[in-house]
Design a protein around this motif. Structure first.
Motif, short mmCIF file in Angstrom:
data_model
loop_
_atom_site.label_atom_id
_atom_site.label_comp_id
_atom_site.label_asym_id
_atom_site.label_seq_id
_atom_site.Cartn_x
_atom_site.Cartn_y
_atom_site.Cartn_z
N ILE A 168 9.51 10.71 34.83
CA ILE A 168 9.34 9.24 34.83
C ILE A 168 10.62 8.59 34.32
N ALA A 169 11.12 9.11 33.20
CA ALA A 169 12.31 8.52 32.60
C ALA A 169 13.50 8.61 33.55
N ALA A 170 13.64 9.75 34.24
CA ALA A 170 14.77 9.95 35.14
C ALA A 170 14.70 8.98 36.32
N VAL A 171 13.50 8.80 36.91
CA VAL A 171 13.34 7.90 38.06
C VAL A 171 13.71 6.48 37.65
N ILE A 172 13.23 6.06 36.48
CA ILE A 172 13.50 4.70 36.00
C ILE A 172 15.00 4.49 35.79
N ALA A 173 15.65 5.47 35.18
CA ALA A 173 17.09 5.35 34.91
C ALA A 173 17.89 5.22 36.20
N TRP A 174 17.52 5.98 37.24
CA TRP A 174 18.24 5.93 38.50
C TRP A 174 18.04 4.60 39.22
N ALA A 175 16.87 4.00 39.06
CA ALA A 175 16.56 2.75 39.77
C ALA A 175 17.33 1.56 39.20
N LEU A 176 17.72 1.67 37.93
CA LEU A 176 18.35 0.52 37.26
C LEU A 176 19.68 0.10 37.89
N VAL A 177 20.52 1.09 38.21
CA VAL A 177 21.88 0.78 38.71
C VAL A 177 21.84 -0.02 40.03
N PRO A 178 21.13 0.47 41.09
CA PRO A 178 21.13 -0.32 42.34
C PRO A 178 20.46 -1.68 42.21
N ILE A 179 19.41 -1.76 41.38
CA ILE A 179 18.72 -3.06 41.21
C ILE A 179 19.65 -4.05 40.52
N ARG A 180 20.34 -3.58 39.52
CA ARG A 180 21.29 -4.44 38.80
C ARG A 180 22.40 -4.92 39.74
N ARG A 181 22.89 -4.00 40.57
CA ARG A 181 23.97 -4.34 41.50
C ARG A 181 23.50 -5.39 42.51
N ARG A 182 22.23 -5.28 42.91
CA ARG A 182 21.71 -6.18 43.94
C ARG A 182 21.34 -7.56 43.38
N ILE A 183 20.80 -7.59 42.16
CA ILE A 183 20.29 -8.86 41.62
C ILE A 183 21.29 -9.53 40.66
#
Lengths: 95, 200
Positions: B51-66
């Motif tokens: 769970i922690a790994a999936v969340i950490a990976w999702a942060l970078v692209p979301i931050r870049r997009r928003i």
């Protein structure tokens, strides 16, 4: 004011140069957010700084959107450091 | 801009680049999910790391997009990037230690190992306590004031765990939810201040 770089000394350019001095490079949107300057204002000052060799401008596309990136050149960094030293010297001499 | 020196200017610019609350939301969500997993699925403690790994990976692209289109792109200086890598390593090791402690606690529970009740309470509070220490260390180094608050919340969660003789899940769920809600509030403020992407 001997030794004071007039190109950097102009208030808006001083804000732009100091904003770029503390980062490696930044785009137009970042500078606009940090300084509150309009796009025309930033463009005109950056053109002068680029002409003096203080700033490098790169125009690229990221996700099909244009991005204009600015970076202080070595000359620009040295000029800003020299400007700081000169102003500090001037102020301490006045005390 | 009212600054006395360029170091202050750099620190403030760096802090501002993380004032959107997205990292807070993700860390809060991650902690709440991990806490919930321990609380309700104690026997499946292995999913916690996933769970922690999936969340950490999702942060970078979301931050870049928003975030990036709104506040602009910036690349920090090499010393700042080195400092940032150090902080990330520190947070990674603290999170790993907290997760491993929780997993060990869950395994001991599943296997019915005898842990004296006093030690058991302290062990259960350790993940939140470790995360609190991590928050305080990063707060002191980064001068991000809200991290002191997060550290205090985590410390209070650890104290409640000991007082209630509870497992580690509840404290992480409670503290994670608080941090996540704070992140949502910051993110809402960020979107109000930057409703649309800037133009270049």
């Amino acid at each position: 004011m001997t030794g004071i770089d007039r190109l950097i000394h102009e208030p808006a350019r001083l804000v732009l140069v100091s904003s770029l001095y503390v980062v490696d490079e930044a785009d137009f949107v970042y500078l606009s957010n940090r300084t509150g300057f309009t796009s025309g204002n930033i463009s005109s000052h950056m053109t002068k700084l680029e002409a003096a060799g203080y700033v490098e401008v790169a125009k690229t596309f990221v996700d099909k959107r244009p991005r204009t990136t600015y970076k202080l050149t070595k000359t620009g960094r040295k000029a800003f450091q020299q400007y700081r030293e000169n102003v500090e010297g001037l102020l301490s001499a006045a005390e | 801009m009212d600054h006395t020196n360029v170091e202050d200017l750099e620190s403030e610019a760096y802090r501002d680049s993380y004032s959107d609350g997205l990292v807070d939301m993700f860390i809060g969500l991650g902690m709440a999910l991990i806490g919930g997993t321990w609380l309700w699925f104690e026997t499946q403690a292995g999913v916690v790391g996933g769970i922690a790994a999936v969340i950490a990976w999702a942060l970078v692209p979301i931050r870049r997009r928003i975030v990036e289109p709104r506040i602009g792109y910036v690349r920090w200086t090499p010393p700042r990037l080195k400092w940032e890598r150090k902080q990330k390593k520190l947070v990674f090791w603290i999170l790993t230690a907290a997760i491993l402690l929780g997993v060990a606690f869950a395994q001991a529970n599943v296997q019915g190992d005898e842990i004296p009740s006093g030690d058991r309470n302290v062990v259960a509070a350790l993940p939140a306590f470790l995360l609190a220490i991590g928050a305080f260390v990063v707060a002191a180094k980064s001068h991000v004031r809200r991290l002191w608050g997060y550290g205090a919340v985590l410390l209070a969660a650890a104290a409640v765990t000991i007082a209630l003789e509870a497992g580690p899940g509840g404290s992480l769920l409670g503290a994670g939810t608080t941090i996540g809600v704070s992140g949502v509030a910051l993110f809402g403020r960020f979107l109000r201040l930057h409703p649309t992407a800037g133009t270049t």
